[in-house]
Write a protein that holds these residues in place. Structure first.
Motif, PDB file in Angstrom:
ATOM      1  N   SER A   8      58.054  20.669   9.525  1.00 40.60           N
ATOM      2  CA  SER A   8      58.814  19.406   9.501  1.00 40.60           C
ATOM      3  C   SER A   8      58.883  18.782   8.112  1.00 40.60           C
ATOM      4  O   SER A   8      59.955  18.374   7.660  1.00 40.60           O
TER       5      SER A   8
ATOM      6  N   GLY B 235      57.950  21.187  14.112  1.00 38.94           N
ATOM      7  CA  GLY B 235      57.276  20.710  15.326  1.00 38.94           C
ATOM      8  C   GLY B 235      57.479  19.214  15.431  1.00 38.94           C
ATOM      9  O   GLY B 235      58.397  18.729  16.091  1.00 38.94           O
ATOM     10  N   GLY B 236      56.639  18.462  14.745  1.00 39.04           N
ATOM     11  CA  GLY B 236      56.645  17.000  14.831  1.00 39.04           C
ATOM     12  C   GLY B 236      58.014  16.355  14.715  1.00 39.04           C
ATOM     13  O   GLY B 236      58.328  15.425  15.465  1.00 39.04           O
TER      14      GLY B 236
ATOM     15  N   LYS C  73      53.332  23.537  20.076  1.00 37.44           N
ATOM     16  CA  LYS C  73      51.860  23.541  20.162  1.00 37.44           C
ATOM     17  C   LYS C  73      51.363  22.210  20.724  1.00 37.44           C
ATOM     18  O   LYS C  73      52.115  21.225  20.775  1.00 37.44           O
TER      19      LYS C  73
HETATM   20  C1  LIG Z   1      51.950  22.889  13.451  1.00 39.55           C
HETATM   21  C2  LIG Z   1      52.514  24.011  12.729  1.00 39.55           C
HETATM   22  C3  LIG Z   1      53.870  24.022  12.410  1.00 39.55           C
HETATM   23  C4  LIG Z   1      54.780  22.852  12.724  1.00 39.55           C
HETATM   24  O1  LIG Z   1      54.376  21.779  11.884  1.00 39.55           O
HETATM   25  P1  LIG Z   1      55.041  20.334  12.011  1.00 39.55           P
HETATM   26  O2  LIG Z   1      54.455  19.541  10.912  1.00 39.55           O
HETATM   27  O3  LIG Z   1      54.665  19.818  13.352  1.00 39.55           O
HETATM   28  O4  LIG Z   1      56.500  20.530  11.865  1.00 39.55           O
HETATM   29  C5  LIG Z   1      54.375  25.136  11.762  1.00 39.55           C
HETATM   30  N1  LIG Z   1      53.572  26.175  11.433  1.00 39.55           N
HETATM   31  C6  LIG Z   1      52.260  26.193  11.710  1.00 39.55           C
HETATM   32  C7  LIG Z   1      51.431  27.350  11.323  1.00 39.55           C
HETATM   33  C8  LIG Z   1      51.674  25.115  12.365  1.00 39.55           C
HETATM   34  O5  LIG Z   1      50.373  25.129  12.654  1.00 39.55           O
END
Ligand SMILES: *Cc1c(COP(=O)(O)O)cnc(C)c1O
Length: 398
Positions: free
Chosen positions: A206, A223-224, A41
């Motif tokens: 994460s 993600g992060g 994202k």
């Molecule tokens: C952003 C997001 C993630 C990933 O989160 P991180 O903290 O970047 O690992 C997973 N699920 C949803 C619904 C998100 O919005």
């Protein structure tokens, strides 16, 4: 004769080996066989959406996830057929387009589910999102069993996944996530007793992965952490193995001038009083994603390993104090983030100076300058110009 080109002044250096390191670090914390749904994202936080997405698939990611239809479609346009789970971000009228491009919608309302059913030529997969306490998107836990069963009964709809999102950043948050994730696990148990089992279940991003939170799910959505953007205070051991994928942000001196201290006192912020030395100007202002330091903070840039305080950030320029830099040279490199000599500026430093989050720093710079993955010539051919505009997005460059 071709169009003249010149070297971009501002640029970001992206380290794909750090992405690989982080992907492996995340994977090493998971039960074998856990599916990895990698979050790209925010255009992969502005770090090169297409390159990062493709690299994650190459590293073994089972699926990608983003809320951006345009980004997702750009991967389909390139022939990538990996599963792409769409975070919630659309109204029912978008479902035909999602299905046309084989994107897997998140369903969190009856209207969305019915729109998928109506638009499906054969069978379309969906993920149902449950709100387990973040208080944002999803069907409430209390009605989730009935909702999932009713969606699963719709014609031409297959509930492939059920997920929730429980991000946190400290010990208190971990306790909250533990409690709420147990409730999500209980929901999965209730569904099983009611005769329904989704093939894919997911509740850890994460923070949950790095803090070794255990759940009954068979997938995760980091993600992060993949980008080395650490969501946790240092006490969570998993953060230690991560490396920043954004290796550097650099600019160049376009102007060096002597200033008259008595006149500039009024212009520069009281936070960093210029001394008698010269000032330097870089074309890296608010438009490029820079921001003035917060009250009480002094921000720096680095030239040849020497710290130069930031005096002023305007729409297209940043002015720095070169008092400590011996013999500054027009055109020389200025490090905004990254290493220089024995000094380094980290993403976390920029966030502290600007009193914001590391995500905000990355998202503010997103798409505003060329990304450098390998050799300099890659960038020159991709972006002949200096100041890249907002619409020269990384996805167009790459
Ligand atoms: C952003 C997001 C993630 C990933 O989160 P991180 O903290 O970047 O690992 C997973 N699920 C949803 C619904 C998100 O919005």
């Amino acid at each position: 004769m071709g169009e003249s080109s010149f070297t971009p002044i501002n640029r970001m250096e992206i380290d794909l080996s750090a992405l690989e390191n982080n992907y492996k670090a995340v994977k090493s914390r998971l039960e074998p066989g856990t599916r990895i749904i990698a979050s790209v994202k925010g255009a992969a936080y502005g770090l090169g959406f297409k390159k990062i997405s493709k690299h994650l698939v190459k590293l073994g990611a089972d699926a990608l996830t983003t809320g951006s239809f345009e980004d997702a479609r750009s991967l389909r346009d390139e022939g990538l057929d990996t599963d792409i789970v769409m975070f919630a971000g659309a109204l029912p009228d978008a479902m035909p387009a999602y299905i046309q491009h084989s994107l897997i919608p998140t369903v969190h309302s009856r209207e969305l589910a019915e729109a998928v059913s109506a638009a499906s030529p054969t069978t379309s997969k969906v993920y149902v999102k449950v709100d387990c306490g973040l208080g944002r998107l999803g069907v409430p836990l209390s009605s989730a069993v009935d909702f999932v069963l009713s969606v699963a009964r719709l014609p031409r709809v297959e509930v492939e996944g059920i997920y929730t999102h429980l991000p946190f950043s400290d010990e208190g948050g971990l306790e909250w996530a533990r409690r709420q994730s147990a409730k999500f696990d209980a929901l999965l148990g209730d569904l099983k007793r009611a005769g329904f089992e989704a093939p894919i279940t997911q509740s850890r991003s994460s923070s949950g992965i790095l803090a070794d939170l255990k759940d009954a799910c068979n997938a995760v959505a980091p993600g992060g952490a993949l980008y080395g953007k650490i969501p946790l205070s240092a006490q969570f051991a998993g953060a230690g193995a991560l490396q920043p994928v954004l290796k550097s942000v650099k600019s160049r001196l376009i102007h060096i001038a002597a200033v008259e201290p008595s006149t500039v006192q009024n212009v520069y912020s009281a936070r960093a009083q210029p001394r008698v030395g010269p000032i330097g100007v870089i074309p890296f202002g608010r438009t490029e994603g820079n921001r003035a330091p917060a009250t009480g903070q002094t921000a720096y840039v680095l030239l040849r390993g020497v710290k130069a305080p930031v005096l002023m950030v305007t729409t297209e320029h940043t002015v720095v104090d070169l008092s400590d830099v011996p013999g500054p040279v027009l055109g020389e490199d200025v490090v905004i983030l990254g290493e220089s000599g024995t000094e380094a500026i980290r993403l976390e430093d920029l966030a502290r100076w600007q009193s914001t989050t590391t995500s905000d720093i990355l998202l503010t710079m997103n798409g505003r300058m060329p990304l450098l993955f390998a050799s300099w010539s890659d960038v020159q051919s991709a972006c002949p110009g200096t100041r890249s505009s907002r619409d020269t997005s990384s996805s167009q460059l790459l």
